[in-house]
Design an enzyme around this catalytic site. Structure first.
Site, PDB file in Angstrom:
ATOM      1  N   CYS A 195     -10.868 -12.233  39.077  1.00  0.00           N
ATOM      2  CA  CYS A 195      -9.724 -11.367  39.049  1.00  0.00           C
ATOM      3  C   CYS A 195     -10.008 -10.021  39.611  1.00  0.00           C
ATOM      4  CB  CYS A 195      -9.653 -10.494  37.498  1.00  0.00           C
ATOM      5  SG  CYS A 195     -10.655  -9.337  36.210  1.00  0.00           S
TER       6      CYS A 195
ATOM      7  N   GLY B  70      -8.318  -5.833  41.296  1.00  0.00           N
ATOM      8  CA  GLY B  70      -7.609  -4.929  41.300  1.00  0.00           C
ATOM      9  C   GLY B  70      -6.802  -4.873  42.134  1.00  0.00           C
TER      10      GLY B  70
ATOM     11  N   SER C  27     -16.308  -6.055  31.238  1.00  0.00           N
ATOM     12  CA  SER C  27     -18.428  -5.584  31.811  1.00  0.00           C
ATOM     13  C   SER C  27     -19.419  -4.703  32.667  1.00  0.00           C
ATOM     14  CB  SER C  27     -17.519  -6.244  33.822  1.00  0.00           C
ATOM     15  OG  SER C  27     -16.493  -5.001  33.767  1.00  0.00           O
TER      16      SER C  27
ATOM     17  N   HIS D 296     -21.477  -5.583  36.740  1.00  0.00           N
ATOM     18  CA  HIS D 296     -20.646  -5.390  37.756  1.00  0.00           C
ATOM     19  C   HIS D 296     -20.760  -4.826  38.863  1.00  0.00           C
ATOM     20  CE1 HIS D 296     -17.096  -6.516  39.699  1.00  0.00           C
ATOM     21  NE2 HIS D 296     -15.974  -6.645  38.596  1.00  0.00           N
TER      22      HIS D 296
ATOM     23  N   CYS E 216     -12.500  -5.522  43.120  1.00  0.00           N
ATOM     24  CA  CYS E 216     -13.717  -6.868  42.641  1.00  0.00           C
ATOM     25  C   CYS E 216     -14.275  -7.939  43.844  1.00  0.00           C
ATOM     26  CB  CYS E 216     -13.372  -7.482  41.513  1.00  0.00           C
ATOM     27  SG  CYS E 216     -13.293  -5.667  40.427  1.00  0.00           S
TER      28      CYS E 216
ATOM     29  N   GLN F 199      -6.549  -0.934  33.717  1.00  0.00           N
ATOM     30  CA  GLN F 199      -7.582  -2.511  33.358  1.00  0.00           C
ATOM     31  C   GLN F 199      -7.665  -2.872  31.882  1.00  0.00           C
ATOM     32  OE1 GLN F 199      -8.601  -0.385  36.083  1.00  0.00           O
ATOM     33  NE2 GLN F 199      -8.300  -1.497  37.621  1.00  0.00           N
TER      34      GLN F 199
ATOM     35  N   ARG G 226     -28.874  -6.986  26.953  1.00  0.00           N
ATOM     36  CA  ARG G 226     -29.247  -6.856  25.968  1.00  0.00           C
ATOM     37  C   ARG G 226     -29.530  -7.487  24.356  1.00  0.00           C
ATOM     38  NH1 ARG G 226     -23.398  -3.199  26.314  1.00  0.00           N
ATOM     39  NH2 ARG G 226     -24.010  -1.861  28.257  1.00  0.00           N
TER      40      ARG G 226
ATOM     41  N   THR H 149     -28.497  -7.968  21.227  1.00  0.00           N
ATOM     42  CA  THR H 149     -27.402  -7.724  20.228  1.00  0.00           C
ATOM     43  C   THR H 149     -26.961  -9.235  19.330  1.00  0.00           C
ATOM     44  OG1 THR H 149     -25.477  -6.554  20.225  1.00  0.00           O
ATOM     45  CG2 THR H 149     -25.490  -9.067  21.480  1.00  0.00           C
TER      46      THR H 149
END
Length: 374
Positions: free
Chosen positions: A360, A362, A229, A330, A89, A149, A204, A206
Protein backbone atom coordinates in the site's frame (compact mmCIF):
# COMPACT_ATOMS: atom_id res chain seq x y z
CA UNK A 1 14.52 -5.96 -27.05
CA UNK A 2 16.10 -7.57 -23.99
CA UNK A 3 14.77 -9.84 -21.29
CA UNK A 4 15.49 -8.17 -17.93
CA UNK A 5 17.01 -10.49 -15.31
CA UNK A 6 18.28 -9.96 -11.79
CA UNK A 7 21.93 -10.80 -11.22
CA UNK A 8 22.46 -9.20 -7.78
CA UNK A 9 20.28 -8.25 -4.81
CA UNK A 10 21.43 -6.83 -1.47
CA UNK A 11 20.19 -4.65 1.36
CA UNK A 12 21.49 -2.99 4.48
CA UNK A 13 20.16 -4.10 7.82
CA UNK A 14 17.09 -2.09 8.81
CA UNK A 15 18.02 0.37 11.56
CA UNK A 16 15.47 1.48 14.12
CA UNK A 17 14.66 5.15 14.64
CA UNK A 18 17.59 6.77 16.41
CA UNK A 19 19.48 3.48 16.24
CA UNK A 20 22.78 2.28 14.88
CA UNK A 21 22.27 3.68 11.35
CA UNK A 22 20.96 7.08 12.43
CA UNK A 23 24.44 8.63 12.21
CA UNK A 24 24.58 7.89 8.47
CA UNK A 25 23.08 10.15 5.83
CA UNK A 26 20.81 8.61 3.19
CA UNK A 27 23.55 9.03 0.58
CA UNK A 28 25.88 6.95 2.75
CA UNK A 29 23.33 4.17 3.18
CA UNK A 30 22.52 4.07 -0.52
CA UNK A 31 26.06 4.32 -1.84
CA UNK A 32 27.00 1.37 0.35
CA UNK A 33 24.54 -1.03 -1.28
CA UNK A 34 25.25 0.35 -4.75
CA UNK A 35 28.96 -0.33 -4.34
CA UNK A 36 28.35 -3.74 -2.77
CA UNK A 37 25.93 -5.04 -5.41
CA UNK A 38 28.40 -4.03 -8.13
CA UNK A 39 31.34 -5.54 -6.24
CA UNK A 40 29.47 -8.80 -5.69
CA UNK A 41 28.71 -9.08 -9.41
CA UNK A 42 32.32 -8.31 -10.31
CA UNK A 43 31.49 -5.80 -13.04
CA UNK A 44 33.03 -2.40 -13.74
CA UNK A 45 30.94 0.48 -12.28
CA UNK A 46 30.87 2.23 -15.66
CA UNK A 47 29.02 -0.74 -17.15
CA UNK A 48 25.93 0.41 -15.25
CA UNK A 49 23.99 2.70 -17.58
CA UNK A 50 21.22 3.97 -15.32
CA UNK A 51 20.30 3.83 -11.65
CA UNK A 52 16.73 4.52 -10.56
CA UNK A 53 16.08 4.90 -6.85
CA UNK A 54 13.06 5.39 -4.65
CA UNK A 55 12.86 7.98 -1.89
CA UNK A 56 9.75 9.46 -0.30
CA UNK A 57 10.72 12.44 1.83
CA UNK A 58 12.82 14.27 -0.73
CA UNK A 59 13.99 17.24 1.29
CA UNK A 60 17.15 18.29 3.13
CA UNK A 61 19.69 15.48 3.06
CA UNK A 62 17.40 13.45 0.77
CA UNK A 63 16.74 16.21 -1.74
CA UNK A 64 18.14 17.09 -5.17
CA UNK A 65 18.06 13.55 -6.59
CA UNK A 66 19.40 11.54 -3.66
CA UNK A 67 20.18 8.63 -6.01
CA UNK A 68 22.54 10.80 -8.04
CA UNK A 69 24.10 12.27 -4.92
CA UNK A 70 24.68 8.80 -3.49
CA UNK A 71 26.35 7.69 -6.72
CA UNK A 72 28.54 10.78 -6.97
CA UNK A 73 29.63 10.26 -3.37
CA UNK A 74 31.10 6.89 -4.37
CA UNK A 75 33.68 8.63 -6.53
CA UNK A 76 32.95 6.12 -9.31
CA UNK A 77 32.24 6.74 -12.99
CA UNK A 78 30.24 10.01 -13.18
CA UNK A 79 28.71 9.08 -16.54
CA UNK A 80 26.30 6.64 -14.85
CA UNK A 81 22.88 8.34 -14.99
CA UNK A 82 20.60 8.50 -11.94
CA UNK A 83 16.91 9.21 -11.33
CA UNK A 84 14.91 9.40 -8.09
CA UNK A 85 11.20 8.52 -8.10
CA UNK A 86 8.40 8.97 -5.57
CA UNK A 87 5.43 6.61 -5.51
CA UNK A 88 5.21 6.97 -1.75
CA UNK A 89 5.90 3.61 -0.05
CA UNK A 90 6.01 1.87 -3.45
CA UNK A 91 8.83 4.07 -4.75
CA UNK A 92 11.59 1.47 -4.78
CA UNK A 93 9.27 -1.17 -6.19
CA UNK A 94 8.40 1.17 -9.06
CA UNK A 95 12.15 1.79 -9.51
CA UNK A 96 12.51 -1.92 -10.29
CA UNK A 97 9.55 -1.79 -12.66
CA UNK A 98 11.15 1.09 -14.53
CA UNK A 99 14.64 -0.40 -14.79
CA UNK A 100 13.21 -3.71 -15.98
CA UNK A 101 11.07 -1.86 -18.53
CA UNK A 102 14.06 0.09 -19.86
CA UNK A 103 15.91 -3.17 -20.43
CA UNK A 104 12.86 -4.80 -22.02
CA UNK A 105 12.54 -1.81 -24.35
CA UNK A 106 16.17 -2.12 -25.40
CA UNK A 107 17.04 1.33 -24.02
CA UNK A 108 19.72 -0.04 -21.67
CA UNK A 109 21.41 -3.36 -20.93
CA UNK A 110 22.56 -2.78 -17.34
CA UNK A 111 20.76 -0.87 -14.59
CA UNK A 112 20.32 -0.77 -10.84
CA UNK A 113 17.00 -0.31 -9.08
CA UNK A 114 17.29 0.79 -5.48
CA UNK A 115 15.74 2.76 -2.66
CA UNK A 116 16.67 4.57 0.52
CA UNK A 117 15.14 6.37 3.46
CA UNK A 118 16.73 7.73 6.61
CA UNK A 119 13.66 8.37 8.71
CA UNK A 120 15.76 9.15 11.77
CA UNK A 121 17.38 12.10 10.01
CA UNK A 122 14.60 13.18 7.63
CA UNK A 123 11.29 12.55 9.41
CA UNK A 124 8.26 11.56 7.39
CA UNK A 125 6.17 14.51 6.29
CA UNK A 126 8.69 17.32 6.76
CA UNK A 127 8.63 18.02 3.02
CA UNK A 128 4.96 19.02 3.35
CA UNK A 129 5.91 22.09 5.34
CA UNK A 130 9.17 23.20 3.75
CA UNK A 131 7.87 25.60 1.15
CA UNK A 132 4.87 27.81 0.49
CA UNK A 133 1.36 26.70 -0.26
CA UNK A 134 -0.37 23.35 -0.54
CA UNK A 135 -0.84 20.93 -3.43
CA UNK A 136 -4.63 21.22 -3.29
CA UNK A 137 -6.52 23.50 -5.61
CA UNK A 138 -9.90 24.98 -4.74
CA UNK A 139 -11.61 22.30 -6.82
CA UNK A 140 -9.52 19.37 -5.56
CA UNK A 141 -12.07 16.52 -5.46
CA UNK A 142 -10.86 14.58 -2.39
CA UNK A 143 -10.63 15.47 1.27
CA UNK A 144 -7.63 14.21 3.19
CA UNK A 145 -8.69 10.92 4.80
CA UNK A 146 -9.44 11.46 8.50
CA UNK A 147 -6.40 10.57 10.60
CA UNK A 148 -4.49 9.77 7.40
CA UNK A 149 -2.84 6.33 7.29
CA UNK A 150 -3.94 5.30 10.77
CA UNK A 151 -7.50 6.31 9.97
CA UNK A 152 -7.40 4.29 6.77
CA UNK A 153 -6.13 1.25 8.63
CA UNK A 154 -8.91 1.53 11.20
CA UNK A 155 -11.62 1.93 8.55
CA UNK A 156 -10.32 -1.19 6.80
CA UNK A 157 -10.27 -3.09 10.10
CA UNK A 158 -13.85 -2.04 10.86
CA UNK A 159 -15.01 -3.02 7.36
CA UNK A 160 -13.41 -6.45 7.73
CA UNK A 161 -14.77 -7.03 11.23
CA UNK A 162 -11.30 -7.38 12.73
CA UNK A 163 -10.74 -7.35 16.48
CA UNK A 164 -7.86 -6.18 18.64
CA UNK A 165 -7.02 -9.84 19.20
CA UNK A 166 -6.76 -10.35 15.43
CA UNK A 167 -4.33 -7.49 14.90
CA UNK A 168 -2.27 -8.30 18.00
CA UNK A 169 -1.99 -11.94 16.92
CA UNK A 170 -0.65 -10.85 13.55
CA UNK A 171 1.83 -8.45 15.13
CA UNK A 172 3.13 -11.25 17.32
CA UNK A 173 3.40 -13.58 14.33
CA UNK A 174 5.53 -11.06 12.44
CA UNK A 175 7.95 -10.72 15.34
CA UNK A 176 8.14 -14.47 15.90
CA UNK A 177 8.82 -15.16 12.23
CA UNK A 178 11.50 -12.49 11.98
CA UNK A 179 13.23 -13.74 15.13
CA UNK A 180 13.20 -17.30 13.83
CA UNK A 181 14.50 -16.17 10.44
CA UNK A 182 17.46 -14.50 12.12
CA UNK A 183 18.09 -17.53 14.35
CA UNK A 184 18.28 -19.69 11.22
CA UNK A 185 20.46 -17.22 9.32
CA UNK A 186 17.91 -16.78 6.55
CA UNK A 187 18.80 -13.12 6.01
CA UNK A 188 22.58 -13.55 6.05
CA UNK A 189 23.06 -13.75 2.26
CA UNK A 190 21.00 -10.65 1.51
CA UNK A 191 22.60 -8.35 4.09
CA UNK A 192 25.46 -5.97 3.25
CA UNK A 193 26.73 -5.08 6.74
CA UNK A 194 27.52 -1.41 7.28
CA UNK A 195 29.53 0.27 10.03
CA UNK A 196 29.55 -2.97 12.02
CA UNK A 197 25.76 -3.35 11.84
CA UNK A 198 24.72 -6.71 10.41
CA UNK A 199 21.25 -7.37 11.83
CA UNK A 200 17.83 -5.72 11.65
CA UNK A 201 17.28 -3.70 14.80
CA UNK A 202 13.50 -3.82 14.98
CA UNK A 203 13.05 -7.47 15.96
CA UNK A 204 11.64 -7.59 19.48
CA UNK A 205 11.17 -10.31 22.04
CA UNK A 206 7.49 -9.82 22.79
CA UNK A 207 4.39 -11.74 23.88
CA UNK A 208 0.66 -11.60 23.30
CA UNK A 209 0.22 -10.18 26.79
CA UNK A 210 2.78 -7.43 26.17
CA UNK A 211 1.12 -6.46 22.89
CA UNK A 212 -2.29 -6.39 24.55
CA UNK A 213 -1.03 -3.77 27.03
CA UNK A 214 -0.07 -1.28 24.31
CA UNK A 215 -2.36 1.69 23.80
CA UNK A 216 -3.99 2.20 20.39
CA UNK A 217 -2.56 5.07 18.39
CA UNK A 218 -6.09 6.38 17.76
CA UNK A 219 -8.69 6.44 20.49
CA UNK A 220 -10.99 3.48 20.04
CA UNK A 221 -8.76 1.99 17.35
CA UNK A 222 -7.06 -1.39 17.07
CA UNK A 223 -3.56 -0.61 15.84
CA UNK A 224 -0.71 0.04 18.22
CA UNK A 225 3.05 0.42 17.95
CA UNK A 226 3.15 -3.38 17.99
CA UNK A 227 0.92 -3.83 14.95
CA UNK A 228 2.22 -0.99 12.79
CA UNK A 229 5.33 -0.75 10.62
CA UNK A 230 8.38 0.62 12.37
CA UNK A 231 10.05 3.92 11.50
CA UNK A 232 13.41 2.85 10.14
CA UNK A 233 16.58 3.62 8.20
CA UNK A 234 17.91 1.51 5.35
CA UNK A 235 18.73 1.00 1.69
CA UNK A 236 18.50 -1.84 -0.83
CA UNK A 237 19.65 -2.41 -4.41
CA UNK A 238 19.01 -4.87 -7.25
CA UNK A 239 21.33 -5.20 -10.25
CA UNK A 240 19.41 -5.83 -13.48
CA UNK A 241 20.78 -6.83 -16.89
CA UNK A 242 19.49 -8.05 -20.19
CA UNK A 243 19.86 -11.81 -20.31
CA UNK A 244 22.20 -11.44 -23.28
CA UNK A 245 24.54 -9.10 -21.37
CA UNK A 246 24.46 -11.28 -18.26
CA UNK A 247 25.41 -14.31 -20.34
CA UNK A 248 28.19 -12.38 -22.04
CA UNK A 249 29.61 -11.37 -18.66
CA UNK A 250 29.30 -14.89 -17.27
CA UNK A 251 26.73 -13.88 -14.64
CA UNK A 252 23.91 -16.24 -13.72
CA UNK A 253 20.39 -14.81 -14.15
CA UNK A 254 18.49 -15.31 -10.90
CA UNK A 255 14.98 -14.03 -11.56
CA UNK A 256 12.84 -11.77 -13.69
CA UNK A 257 9.59 -9.84 -13.34
CA UNK A 258 6.75 -11.73 -14.98
CA UNK A 259 4.30 -8.87 -14.40
CA UNK A 260 4.15 -5.45 -12.75
CA UNK A 261 1.30 -3.16 -11.66
CA UNK A 262 0.88 0.27 -10.12
CA UNK A 263 -2.72 1.23 -9.45
CA UNK A 264 -4.95 3.61 -7.58
CA UNK A 265 -7.54 2.60 -4.99
CA UNK A 266 -10.43 4.12 -3.03
CA UNK A 267 -9.11 7.22 -1.17
CA UNK A 268 -11.58 6.69 1.68
CA UNK A 269 -9.79 3.52 2.74
CA UNK A 270 -6.42 4.88 1.54
CA UNK A 271 -4.55 1.58 2.07
CA UNK A 272 -6.52 -0.82 -0.14
CA UNK A 273 -3.89 -0.56 -2.89
CA UNK A 274 -2.54 -4.10 -2.35
CA UNK A 275 -6.02 -5.60 -2.77
CA UNK A 276 -6.58 -3.80 -6.07
CA UNK A 277 -3.01 -4.25 -7.36
CA UNK A 278 -3.06 -7.96 -6.57
CA UNK A 279 -6.39 -8.43 -8.31
CA UNK A 280 -5.08 -6.69 -11.41
CA UNK A 281 -1.74 -8.48 -11.55
CA UNK A 282 -3.28 -11.91 -10.97
CA UNK A 283 -5.82 -11.27 -13.72
CA UNK A 284 -3.02 -10.23 -16.04
CA UNK A 285 -1.01 -13.33 -15.16
CA UNK A 286 -3.97 -15.71 -15.24
CA UNK A 287 -3.08 -16.83 -11.72
CA UNK A 288 -4.49 -16.98 -8.20
CA UNK A 289 -2.67 -16.84 -4.90
CA UNK A 290 -2.69 -20.65 -4.89
CA UNK A 291 -0.30 -20.56 -7.86
CA UNK A 292 2.33 -18.58 -5.95
CA UNK A 293 5.02 -20.04 -3.72
CA UNK A 294 5.55 -16.96 -1.55
CA UNK A 295 3.83 -13.63 -1.00
CA UNK A 296 5.25 -10.46 0.54
CA UNK A 297 2.63 -7.93 1.59
CA UNK A 298 4.13 -4.86 3.21
CA UNK A 299 3.08 -4.75 6.84
CA UNK A 300 2.17 -1.09 7.01
CA UNK A 301 -0.55 -2.18 9.44
CA UNK A 302 -1.68 -5.61 10.56
CA UNK A 303 -5.20 -4.89 9.34
CA UNK A 304 -3.98 -4.16 5.82
CA UNK A 305 -2.37 -7.59 5.51
CA UNK A 306 -5.33 -9.39 7.05
CA UNK A 307 -7.80 -7.60 4.75
CA UNK A 308 -5.64 -8.42 1.72
CA UNK A 309 -5.43 -12.10 2.73
CA UNK A 310 -9.20 -12.32 3.12
CA UNK A 311 -9.83 -10.62 -0.22
CA UNK A 312 -7.55 -13.01 -2.11
CA UNK A 313 -8.10 -16.16 -0.03
CA UNK A 314 -4.37 -16.30 0.63
CA UNK A 315 -2.75 -18.85 2.92
CA UNK A 316 -0.97 -16.87 5.64
CA UNK A 317 1.57 -19.67 5.92
CA UNK A 318 2.95 -18.41 2.59
CA UNK A 319 2.72 -14.70 3.43
CA UNK A 320 5.62 -12.75 4.97
CA UNK A 321 7.22 -16.01 6.03
CA UNK A 322 10.22 -14.27 7.62
CA UNK A 323 8.28 -11.45 9.19
CA UNK A 324 7.63 -8.05 7.71
CA UNK A 325 7.72 -4.33 8.41
CA UNK A 326 6.11 -4.73 11.84
CA UNK A 327 9.24 -6.56 12.97
CA UNK A 328 11.90 -5.62 10.44
CA UNK A 329 11.03 -1.99 9.77
CA UNK A 330 9.79 0.13 6.89
CA UNK A 331 12.22 2.76 5.56
CA UNK A 332 9.69 4.23 3.16
CA UNK A 333 11.66 4.71 -0.04
CA UNK A 334 13.67 1.53 0.49
CA UNK A 335 11.00 -1.03 1.24
CA UNK A 336 9.87 -1.91 -2.28
CA UNK A 337 13.36 -3.07 -3.21
CA UNK A 338 13.90 -4.63 0.22
CA UNK A 339 10.83 -6.82 -0.23
CA UNK A 340 11.99 -7.95 -3.67
CA UNK A 341 15.48 -8.70 -2.32
CA UNK A 342 14.07 -10.75 0.56
CA UNK A 343 11.56 -12.55 -1.65
CA UNK A 344 14.28 -13.55 -4.12
CA UNK A 345 16.61 -14.88 -1.45
CA UNK A 346 13.82 -16.86 0.20
CA UNK A 347 12.75 -18.36 -3.12
CA UNK A 348 16.35 -19.45 -3.65
CA UNK A 349 16.64 -20.83 -0.13
CA UNK A 350 13.49 -22.92 -0.59
CA UNK A 351 14.23 -23.72 -4.24
CA UNK A 352 10.81 -22.36 -5.22
CA UNK A 353 9.75 -20.49 -8.32
CA UNK A 354 7.44 -17.51 -7.85
CA UNK A 355 6.65 -14.73 -5.41
CA UNK A 356 4.23 -11.81 -5.27
CA UNK A 357 5.32 -8.52 -3.72
CA UNK A 358 2.64 -5.90 -3.04
CA UNK A 359 2.44 -2.69 -1.03
CA UNK A 360 0.00 0.00 0.00
CA UNK A 361 1.22 3.50 -0.79
CA UNK A 362 0.27 7.04 0.17
CA UNK A 363 -2.07 8.77 -2.23
CA UNK A 364 -4.29 5.67 -2.30
CA UNK A 365 -1.90 3.76 -4.54
CA UNK A 366 -0.85 0.13 -4.68
CA UNK A 367 2.08 -1.68 -6.27
CA UNK A 368 2.48 -5.34 -7.21
CA UNK A 369 5.19 -7.44 -8.85
CA UNK A 370 5.39 -11.13 -9.69
CA UNK A 371 8.96 -12.32 -9.35
CA UNK A 372 9.88 -15.58 -11.12
CA UNK A 373 13.19 -17.39 -10.82
CA UNK A 374 14.93 -18.14 -14.09
Amino acid sequence: MGQPVIVGALRTPMGKRGGALAALKAVELLRHVLVEVIREAGIEPGQVEQIIGGCVTQTGEQSLNVTRNAWLSTGLDPEVACTTVDVSCGSAQQANHLVAALIAAGAIDVGIACGVESMSRVPIGVNLYQGPGHYKTDDYPWDDPPKAQFGGAERIAEREGLTRQDTDAYGLLSQQRAAEAWRQGRFDREIAPIDGVDRDEGVRDTTAAALARLRPVLDGGLHTAGTTSQISDGAAAILWMSRERANALGLAPRATLAHQVVTGADPYYLLDGPIVATRKILERAGMSTRDLDLMEVNEAFAGVVLAWAAAHKADLDQVNVNGGAIALGHPLGCSGTRLLVSALHELERRDKESALVTMCCGGSLGTASILVRT
